[in-house]
Write an enzyme that holds these catalytic residues in place. Structure first.
Site, PDB file in Angstrom:
ATOM      1  N   LYS A 134       0.834  -1.204   0.000  1.00  0.00           N
ATOM      2  CA  LYS A 134       0.000   0.000   0.000  1.00  0.00           C
ATOM      3  C   LYS A 134       0.868   1.253   0.000  1.00  0.00           C
ATOM      4  O   LYS A 134       0.541   2.244  -0.652  1.00  0.00           O
ATOM      5  CB  LYS A 134      -0.943  -0.006   1.201  1.00  0.00           C
ATOM      6  CG  LYS A 134      -1.908  -1.184   1.167  1.00  0.00           C
ATOM      7  CD  LYS A 134      -3.338  -0.764   1.437  1.00  0.00           C
ATOM      8  CE  LYS A 134      -4.317  -1.876   1.126  1.00  0.00           C
ATOM      9  NZ  LYS A 134      -4.493  -2.823   2.238  1.00  0.00           N
TER      10      LYS A 134
ATOM     11  N   LYS B  77      -9.409 -13.376 -11.892  1.00  0.00           N
ATOM     12  CA  LYS B  77     -10.542 -13.433 -10.970  1.00  0.00           C
ATOM     13  C   LYS B  77     -11.621 -12.406 -11.279  1.00  0.00           C
ATOM     14  O   LYS B  77     -11.320 -11.294 -11.710  1.00  0.00           O
ATOM     15  CB  LYS B  77     -10.042 -13.185  -9.543  1.00  0.00           C
ATOM     16  CG  LYS B  77      -9.679 -14.471  -8.852  1.00  0.00           C
ATOM     17  CD  LYS B  77      -9.001 -14.342  -7.505  1.00  0.00           C
ATOM     18  CE  LYS B  77      -9.437 -13.360  -6.495  1.00  0.00           C
ATOM     19  NZ  LYS B  77      -8.669 -13.485  -5.238  1.00  0.00           N
TER      20      LYS B  77
ATOM     21  N   LYS C  71     -11.420  -8.398 -10.526  1.00  0.00           N
ATOM     22  CA  LYS C  71     -10.027  -8.002 -10.428  1.00  0.00           C
ATOM     23  C   LYS C  71      -9.736  -6.757 -11.269  1.00  0.00           C
ATOM     24  O   LYS C  71      -9.068  -5.839 -10.808  1.00  0.00           O
ATOM     25  CB  LYS C  71      -9.113  -9.149 -10.850  1.00  0.00           C
ATOM     26  CG  LYS C  71      -7.837  -9.165 -10.047  1.00  0.00           C
ATOM     27  CD  LYS C  71      -7.026 -10.406 -10.282  1.00  0.00           C
ATOM     28  CE  LYS C  71      -5.601 -10.177  -9.796  1.00  0.00           C
ATOM     29  NZ  LYS C  71      -4.646 -10.869 -10.635  1.00  0.00           N
TER      30      LYS C  71
END
Ligand code: TRP
Length: 329
Positions: free
Chosen positions: A112, A195, A198
């Site tokens: 992050k 996925k 995503k």
């Protein structure tokens, strides 16, 4: 005594079929066997400074979706993290024994921080201690988490052990990951890029709130290729994803029919998509209607979340009181 399960749910708003067949459906099964505390991690979401109105809406949306999908507020404590401020007190205590080095080494923090270098705040750094507080406040035995959360759970055990040894007590236990194993059905996205949900474009995912026409449009537009050229050839990603969706939403029988057609090169993708669209609509529509009904009933939602927090408070207040006493307050 029933074992205790705790899990936090990100307040992301709309949930898609990938969320449903992944965690959501399994959480709902757990309510029968365990003493469950499921909360919406709205404190955690503040690391990215959501707009107050979005935060409010997203929390409501998730709550309504879980209930619509079968989570029973009579059986589990379902609440908003921010309705249980006891968590914050435990978070403060745990932060006193969480070290800068280990927090900085945490993979999710590093990711992050790299993605948003302008917003490396202390809440982000101490995300794992807040999560540990969520879990330890109910003295959880199990935490159903995906791979991406295993490091956080490991840190929770480290903080629990450190607290115990600092004060010479055997107060906190060591919560374990609860693995859904093969019950975690992976749902691919419509564009063959991995996925569901995503990629950023909403067209890769079917949401539980999508209208019939939207579902039809998304599926009919899903990426395909020009068709198989050899008997029994392997399916490329952009085709394999649609087959996986057929398997889950149309059933094995239907899957076999299209699989055979693929293998002998007579398949027409248009037919497969039509069938997939109609079965997906049949599956999603009742959820969509139920979510809308629940969302329209503010008084009911308020009541669920208040009662959930009251249930959660019974164990949380006890833990905080005991921890305060151990610490010397
Ligand atoms: N970090 C979790 C996620 O991103 C959410 C979460 C917060 C959580 N607190 C938790 C999960 C406690 C399990 C237990 O999905």
């Amino acid at each position: 005594m029933k074992k205790i399960v705790v899990s936090g749910i990100r307040p992301t708003g709309n949930l898609h079929l990938g969320n449903y067949f992944g965690a959501l459906r399994n959480f709902i099964k757990m309510q029968e066997e365990y003493n469950c505390y499921f909360f919406i991690a709205d404190y955690h979401s503040l690391t990215t400074h959501p707009h107050p109105e979005h935060l409010r809406q997203n929390v409501k949306q998730i709550l309504a979706t879980y209930i619509a999908c079968g989570m029973d507020p009579e059986k589990v404590a379902i609440y908003a993290q921010s309705d249980l401020p006891e968590t914050v007190e435990l978070y403060l205590f745990l932060n006193m024994n969480a070290y800068l080095g280990e927090l900085e080494r945490c993979t999710s923090f590093k990711d992050k921080a790299r993605q948003n270098p302008d917003n490396v705040n202390a809440g982000l750094l101490t995300y794992p201690t807040l999560m540990a507080a969520d879990i330890l406040i109910h003295k959880a035995d199990f935490v159903p988490v995906g791979k991406d959360q295993e490091q956080h759970l490991e840190m929770t055990r480290v903080f629990a052990q450190r607290f115990n040894s600092l004060y010479g007590v055997e107060y906190f236990g060591f919560p374990q990951a609860f693995n859904f194993g093969e019950n975690l059905v992976k749902i691919p996205g419509l564009d063959g890029s991995g996925k569901m949900g995503k990629s950023e474009s909403g067209n890769n995912a079917i949401f539980l709130t999508d209208e019939d026409a939207v579902i039809r449009k998304k599926i009919m537009r899903a990426t395909t290729d020009s068709g198989p050229v050899e008997m029994n050839q392997e399916k490329p990603e952009v085709i394999a994803n649609l087959f996986q969706l057929v398997k889950v939403l149309c059933g094995e029988e239907v899957y076999k029919v299209y699989d055979e057609a693929y293998n002998n090169c007579t398949i027409r993708y248009g037919d497969l998509k039509k069938q997939l669209a109609e079965d997906t609509i049949k599956f999603v529509a009742p959820f969509r209607q139920r979510i809308a009904e629940i969302l329209a009933d503010d008084a009911y939602l308020e009541k669920v979340r208040r009662e959930g927090a009251e249930k959660a408070r019974q164990s949380a207040a006890k833990t905080v009181a005991e921890v305060r006493r151990i610490i010397g307050f």
